[in-house]
Design a protein around this motif. Structure first.
Motif, mmCIF file in Angstrom:
data_model
loop_
_atom_site.group_PDB
_atom_site.id
_atom_site.type_symbol
_atom_site.label_atom_id
_atom_site.label_comp_id
_atom_site.label_asym_id
_atom_site.label_seq_id
_atom_site.Cartn_x
_atom_site.Cartn_y
_atom_site.Cartn_z
ATOM 1 N N GLN A 82 11.434 7.994 4.151
ATOM 2 C CA GLN A 82 12.833 8.222 3.373
ATOM 3 C C GLN A 82 14.079 7.772 4.601
ATOM 4 O O GLN A 82 15.297 7.554 3.962
ATOM 5 C CB GLN A 82 12.939 9.570 3.129
ATOM 6 N N ARG A 83 13.898 8.019 5.835
ATOM 7 C CA ARG A 83 15.077 8.048 6.746
ATOM 8 C C ARG A 83 14.812 6.948 7.668
ATOM 9 O O ARG A 83 13.543 6.635 7.903
ATOM 10 C CB ARG A 83 15.315 9.479 7.333
ATOM 11 N N ARG A 84 15.956 6.719 8.287
ATOM 12 C CA ARG A 84 15.687 5.573 9.351
ATOM 13 C C ARG A 84 14.791 6.201 10.661
ATOM 14 O O ARG A 84 14.977 7.379 10.937
ATOM 15 C CB ARG A 84 16.825 5.157 9.897
ATOM 16 N N HIS A 85 14.088 5.243 11.225
ATOM 17 C CA HIS A 85 13.242 5.647 12.448
ATOM 18 C C HIS A 85 11.813 6.346 11.942
ATOM 19 O O HIS A 85 11.257 6.941 12.883
ATOM 20 C CB HIS A 85 13.868 6.313 13.412
ATOM 21 N N ASP A 86 11.725 6.683 10.647
ATOM 22 C CA ASP A 86 10.621 7.221 10.053
ATOM 23 C C ASP A 86 9.577 6.358 10.286
ATOM 24 O O ASP A 86 9.612 5.118 10.160
ATOM 25 C CB ASP A 86 10.661 7.787 8.831
ATOM 26 N N LYS A 87 8.128 6.821 10.660
ATOM 27 C CA LYS A 87 6.973 5.769 10.849
ATOM 28 C C LYS A 87 5.847 6.460 10.283
ATOM 29 O O LYS A 87 5.666 7.696 10.424
ATOM 30 C CB LYS A 87 6.927 5.323 12.401
ATOM 31 N N ARG A 88 4.935 5.456 9.718
ATOM 32 C CA ARG A 88 3.612 6.264 9.135
ATOM 33 C C ARG A 88 2.686 5.029 9.609
ATOM 34 O O ARG A 88 2.800 3.841 9.734
ATOM 35 C CB ARG A 88 3.555 6.177 7.628
ATOM 36 N N GLN A 89 1.347 5.352 9.862
ATOM 37 C CA GLN A 89 -0.010 4.751 10.035
ATOM 38 C C GLN A 89 -1.031 4.921 8.729
ATOM 39 O O GLN A 89 -1.194 5.797 8.646
ATOM 40 C CB GLN A 89 -0.402 4.832 11.286
ATOM 41 N N VAL A 90 -1.424 3.776 8.215
ATOM 42 C CA VAL A 90 -2.304 3.811 7.026
ATOM 43 C C VAL A 90 -3.279 2.843 7.097
ATOM 44 O O VAL A 90 -3.053 1.763 7.465
ATOM 45 C CB VAL A 90 -1.392 3.583 5.903
ATOM 46 N N TRP A 91 -4.650 3.264 6.763
ATOM 47 C CA TRP A 91 -5.841 2.569 6.921
ATOM 48 C C TRP A 91 -5.739 1.688 5.517
ATOM 49 O O TRP A 91 -5.627 2.310 4.429
ATOM 50 C CB TRP A 91 -7.040 3.148 7.206
ATOM 51 N N ILE A 92 -5.997 0.368 5.564
ATOM 52 C CA ILE A 92 -6.131 -0.415 4.384
ATOM 53 C C ILE A 92 -7.214 -1.228 4.532
ATOM 54 O O ILE A 92 -7.585 -1.901 5.484
ATOM 55 C CB ILE A 92 -4.891 -1.235 4.091
ATOM 56 N N SER A 93 -8.241 -1.242 3.442
ATOM 57 C CA SER A 93 -9.392 -1.869 3.516
ATOM 58 C C SER A 93 -9.047 -3.517 3.507
ATOM 59 O O SER A 93 -8.053 -4.016 2.836
ATOM 60 C CB SER A 93 -10.182 -1.769 2.060
ATOM 61 N N VAL A 94 -9.890 -4.256 4.080
ATOM 62 C CA VAL A 94 -9.656 -5.751 4.215
ATOM 63 C C VAL A 94 -10.345 -6.582 3.284
ATOM 64 O O VAL A 94 -11.433 -6.678 2.848
ATOM 65 C CB VAL A 94 -10.406 -6.101 5.683
ATOM 66 N N THR A 95 -9.367 -7.080 2.433
ATOM 67 C CA THR A 95 -9.906 -7.743 1.106
ATOM 68 C C THR A 95 -9.731 -9.237 1.442
ATOM 69 O O THR A 95 -9.126 -9.387 2.498
ATOM 70 C CB THR A 95 -8.880 -7.425 0.138
ATOM 71 N N PRO A 96 -10.456 -10.016 0.748
ATOM 72 C CA PRO A 96 -10.422 -11.600 1.024
ATOM 73 C C PRO A 96 -8.681 -12.060 1.270
ATOM 74 O O PRO A 96 -8.437 -12.559 2.124
ATOM 75 C CB PRO A 96 -10.817 -12.185 -0.152
ATOM 76 N N GLU A 97 -7.912 -11.306 0.341
ATOM 77 C CA GLU A 97 -6.502 -12.047 0.654
ATOM 78 C C GLU A 97 -5.707 -11.478 1.917
ATOM 79 O O GLU A 97 -5.131 -12.195 2.689
ATOM 80 C CB GLU A 97 -5.570 -11.315 -0.593
ATOM 81 N N ILE A 98 -6.155 -10.487 2.407
ATOM 82 C CA ILE A 98 -5.498 -9.704 3.535
ATOM 83 C C ILE A 98 -6.294 -10.492 4.685
ATOM 84 O O ILE A 98 -5.652 -10.684 5.675
ATOM 85 C CB ILE A 98 -5.950 -8.207 3.768
ATOM 86 N N SER A 99 -7.446 -10.705 4.606
ATOM 87 C CA SER A 99 -8.400 -11.444 5.687
ATOM 88 C C SER A 99 -7.828 -12.623 5.896
ATOM 89 O O SER A 99 -7.582 -13.237 7.132
ATOM 90 C CB SER A 99 -9.759 -11.415 5.468
ATOM 91 N N GLU A 100 -7.406 -13.516 4.989
ATOM 92 C CA GLU A 100 -6.729 -14.726 4.716
ATOM 93 C C GLU A 100 -5.625 -14.694 5.582
ATOM 94 O O GLU A 100 -5.036 -15.671 6.079
ATOM 95 C CB GLU A 100 -6.762 -15.328 3.640
ATOM 96 N N SER A 101 -4.799 -13.722 5.307
ATOM 97 C CA SER A 101 -3.240 -13.611 5.742
ATOM 98 C C SER A 101 -3.426 -13.275 7.211
ATOM 99 O O SER A 101 -2.293 -13.653 7.979
ATOM 100 C CB SER A 101 -2.552 -12.464 4.946
#
Length: 378
Positions: A63-82
């Motif tokens: 919501q605010r500037r300088h906020d940060k988050r880390q999130v795990w995302i499954s590797v799909t063929p589209e993500i792997s290609e990118s």
């Protein structure tokens, strides 16, 4: 299924008033971290990530500037290609991402702060300094809270203990560093003593030996400092200034003196009419005495009128001469006349007559001489 951890940060956009969600780094399952260059960080460039549910949660969280988050995302063929090439290297839009190693992490600024600056901040907070760095003795000694040692210092052992305390406070623990710092706090003939010690023992000798010789050389074994401190009394000026000076003199000869004794010795040097106005029972510390003295300054602040010194001349002679008959007048048969002989009218008259007679005699002689020189035939 393989997963990647994406780090998102809220930063300012091209317009400083707007916020933009950016992708800062990517971490794989082996905990290897890959940085994304700043120009490729805006999340609008990462279409495959925008469509994931994980990013939707991140968008709702940041919501605010300088906020940060880390999130795990499954590797799909589209993500792997990118984000991965055929050989498994991390890349984005043909740009190979830089992997962060322990060596490069120290050189990489974190949140705009360099590693060196961060180290200095941590040192100031924790009070821990890097002992491997050389210490500047002169700059450290400028923070010492101690007067220089000279001929006026009465208690040498007490002074050297205070010096050691200051060295410990500022982290000067090595013997050679203390010996080097001692030179900066000596004056007068003590500097000659220091030079002689350097010639005999060098700067790499033991500090305990220096302190022992220092105390043996300058220890005052006589009673002069003690006698002066005990007999120091108020004469004139401010009462508070007197009390502060006597307190210093007493503590210099005996730092462990108890408070009641210290107060009594200061009070005994005050004038009686000032000390009698102070209630001794209410004095628990020297500061209480100082506070009372400040309220009694008016007693000694009044200007004492100067005493006029009257010179009594011996007028007996003049009185006797005034009431004694004039002897000059008595010679002139003028009795019962009382006045000084120097002012007698007959005295002045007689002196004038003598002068006239002398002048007449001189004139007759001259006239006779002139007459004898004249030719009688003429």
């Amino acid at each position: 299924m393989e997963k990647l951890r994406f780090e998102f940060v809220v930063k300012s956009g091209e317009d400083p008033k707007t916020n933009v969600i950016c992708m800062a780094s990517i971490t794989d399952a082996d905990k290897r971290v890959f940085l994304i260059p700043e120009k490729l960080q805006p999340v609008r460039l990462h279409d495959t990530i925008l469509a994931t549910q994980g990013f939707q949660k991140v968008r709702n969280t940041l919501q605010r500037r300088h906020d940060k988050r880390q999130v795990w995302i499954s590797v799909t063929p589209e993500i792997s290609e990118s984000y991965m090439d055929e050989d498994g290297n991390m890349q984005f839009q043909g740009y190979l991402l830089e992997e962060i190693t322990p060596e490069t992490r120290e050189q990489t600024p974190a949140a705009g702060i360099s590693g060196e600056t961060l180290t200095k901040i941590l040192e100031n907070i924790s009070g821990i300094k890097d002992v491997s760095k050389p210490q500047n003795i002169r700059s450290l000694t400028e923070k010492f809270v101690i007067e220089k040692f000279g001929r006026k210092t009465s208690n040498v052992c007490q002074w050297i203990v205070t010096f050691e305390t200051e060295c410990t406070r500022l982290g000067i623990d090595e013997d050679s560093k203390r010996i080097e710092a001692l030179r900066l706090f000596l004056e007068d003939s003590c500097l000659d003593w220091y030079s002689s010690m350097l010639i005999k023992y060098t700067v790499n000798s033991e500090w305990s030996m220096w302190t022992k010789i220092f105390c043996e050389t300058y220890a005052d074994k006589g009673w002069s400092p003690i006698r002066y401190a005990m007999s120091f009394r108020y004469i004139q000026g401010s009462l508070l200034e007197y009390a502060l000076k006597k307190e210093r003199l007493l503590l210099e000869i005996n730092k462990t003196m108890d408070k009641p004794t210290l107060i009594d010795l200061i009070a005994t040097g005050l004038p009686n009419f000032v000390a009698d106005k102070i209630d001794r029972k209410n004095l628990k510390a020297a500061e209480d005495l100082f506070n009372n003295l400040r309220g009694l300054e008016h007693l000694v602040g009044k200007k004492i009128p100067e005493k006029k010194i009257v010179v009594f001349e011996n007028k007996t002679k003049e009185k006797n001469e005034k009431y004694r008959p004039c002897r000059i007048c008595e010679k002139e048969n003028k009795t019962n006349r009382y006045h000084p002989e120097s002012l007698c009218w007959f005295r002045n008259k007689n002196s004038d007559g003598i002068k006239r007679d002398q002048i007449r005699t001189v004139n007759n002689s001259q006239l006779e001489t002139e007459l004898n020189e004249i030719d009688p035939k003429n």
